[in-house]
Design an enzyme around this catalytic site. Structure first.
Site, PDB file in Angstrom:
ATOM      1  N   THR A  11       0.877  -1.169   0.000  1.00 60.32           N
ATOM      2  CA  THR A  11       0.000   0.000   0.000  1.00 60.32           C
ATOM      3  C   THR A  11       0.906   1.208   0.000  1.00 60.32           C
ATOM      4  OG1 THR A  11      -1.716  -1.088   1.301  1.00 60.32           O
ATOM      5  CG2 THR A  11      -1.596   1.285   1.527  1.00 60.32           C
ATOM      6  N   ASP A  15      -8.192  -1.759   5.200  1.00 63.27           N
ATOM      7  CA  ASP A  15      -8.217  -0.563   6.047  1.00 63.27           C
ATOM      8  C   ASP A  15      -8.006   0.729   5.260  1.00 63.27           C
ATOM      9  OD1 ASP A  15      -5.584  -1.549   5.524  1.00 63.27           O
ATOM     10  OD2 ASP A  15      -4.800  -0.127   6.990  1.00 63.27           O
TER      11      ASP A  15
HETATM   12  N1  ASP Z   1      -3.434  -2.519   4.442  1.00 65.17           N
HETATM   13  C1  ASP Z   1      -3.703  -3.055   3.141  1.00 65.17           C
HETATM   14  C2  ASP Z   1      -4.935  -3.885   3.190  1.00 65.17           C
HETATM   15  O1  ASP Z   1      -5.125  -4.599   4.154  1.00 65.17           O
HETATM   16  C3  ASP Z   1      -2.617  -3.879   2.596  1.00 65.17           C
HETATM   17  C4  ASP Z   1      -1.228  -3.413   2.878  1.00 65.17           C
HETATM   18  O2  ASP Z   1      -1.002  -2.347   3.367  1.00 65.17           O
HETATM   19  O3  ASP Z   1      -0.300  -4.162   2.621  1.00 65.17           O
HETATM   20  O4  ASP Z   1      -5.661  -3.874   2.239  1.00 65.17           O
END
Ligand code: ASP
Length: 362
Positions: free
Chosen positions: A215, A246
């Site tokens: 992300t 999230d």
């Molecule tokens: N937080 C992101 C999600 O759960 C994924 C990530 O940050 O790696 O969609």
């Protein structure tokens, strides 16, 4: 630093006073060099140095902080080599790329977000349009795509060949109890098309972990003391279609309070959601914590609330990765992660670099 207005310094001082009177933190606060920084700055997750640098340039030209960070993360969203965000992001279990993003604008305390949006490369920009042009905070799925098309965004196939190959390899190897032959069951191997063995895939640079997160988060503080936050992602690879992480959840994947600070999260989204993680970081800063300490304290809460055995390692610690990033109203910034290895990017006067997040567990 000198560009911060007097009222902002007073506000920053008031944060400390408030903390002292609330007895906010008895534990000695973790302080890293970034916690002593003052004045405008842009922070991002470790993969977001280009985003932070671009946003920093734009806020120098007096662009609004929300616009600047959305322009910054666009670079990562457009990059097919970042397989965790935007174009080239890894797809869900059906092989469809579904993106999540959110933006929060400090001066108006408005947020906009989109979730599970398909075929639109720049979900953060769509989230900014939700913020700017609607009275809603969140638009999801086909509605988000229709909204984006109405706003003039282009419909595009986001699944690159590399992401499709990686997904296909996951799919055929994920179980032997289906009609897809696993790599070790193939009668012969294809030669040079990347459809063959794991070794061939590796040689072609197609190897990816079985399960990936990824992300980009970016938050900015300008010289006038205004803040904004933004997070954008393709989410968890091979997720159940429709899963929302999230990143588009205001208060979980990012949050901003123009009187206190801005924060964001990357890593296991479910953990960030269960603890309203970004909101907590900002709230801790409002009570006078350093950004690094605010991130660590939030991760301690996540640790305390992780009850499911399958999520704990043999030391009883959460086994997953979660990183938090924060910038305070006065320009102090920092980042922390559950396990060593996390990093964050920062761009400010004379600064454009990636720094290590402080790990909760060494
Ligand atoms: N937080 C992101 C999600 O759960 C994924 C990530 O940050 O790696 O969609």
């Amino acid at each position: 630093m000198s560009t911060l207005k007097r009222r902002d310094f007073l506000a920053a001082g008031a944060l400390t006073t408030l903390a002292a009177s609330a007895g906010a933190s008895v534990r000695p606060q973790r302080r890293e060099p970034g916690d002593d920084h003052r004045g405008p700055a842009v922070i991002a997750s470790g993969n977001g140095l280009a985003a932070a640098t671009r946003a920093w340039e734009l806020i120098q030209q007096n662009r609004d902080t929300a616009e600047a960070i959305v322009e910054g993360v666009r670079i990562i969203e457009d990059d097919p080599n970042d397989m965790s965000v935007g174009y080239g992001g890894l797809p869900n279990e059906d092989g469809i790329v579904q993106l999540d993003a959110s933006v929060m604008h400090g001066p108006t305390h408005k947020a906009g977000s989109v979730a599970c949006i398909e075929d639109i490369k720049n979900p953060a920009a769509v989230a900014l349009e939700v913020l700017r042009r609607t009275d809603h905070a969140m638009i999801v799925g086909p509605g988000a795509k229709r909204f984006a098309l109405r706003m003039g965004f282009k419909e595009e196939n986001l699944l690159t060949d590399r992401a499709r190959e990686t997904w296909l390899r996951w799919k055929r190897n994920s179980t032997k109890r289906d009609d897809w032959l696993n790599d070790d069951e193939l009668d012969w191997q294809f030669d040079d098309q990347g459809h063959g063995t794991a070794e061939q895939a590796r040689a072609l640079g197609l190897d990816a972990p079985d399960f990936t997160w990824g992300t980009v988060h970016c938050s900015a503080l300008n010289a006038g003391g205004d803040l904004s936050a933004c997070t954008t992602t393709s989410g968890l690879s091979w997720k159940i279609p429709g899963r929302v992480g999230d990143s588009p959840i205001i208060g979980a994947g990012m949050y901003c309070d123009n009187d206190a600070g801005a924060a964001g999260a990357t890593g296991r989204g479910e953990a960030a959601i269960h603890s309203c993680a970004a909101y907590q970081v900002v709230d801790h800063m409002a009570r006078g914590m350093t950004p690094t300490e605010a991130c660590l304290e939030t991760l301690r809460a996540v640790e305390r609330r992780t009850k499911q055995k399958r999520l704990l390692n043999d030391k009883g610690q959460p086994s997953f990765g979660l990183s938090m990033y924060a910038i305070r109203k006065d320009g102090a910034f920092g980042g922390a992660c559950t396990h060593p290895g996390g990093s964050f990017a920062v761009a400010a006067e004379g600064l454009a670099e990636v720094r290590r997040c402080v790990p909760l567990f060494e």
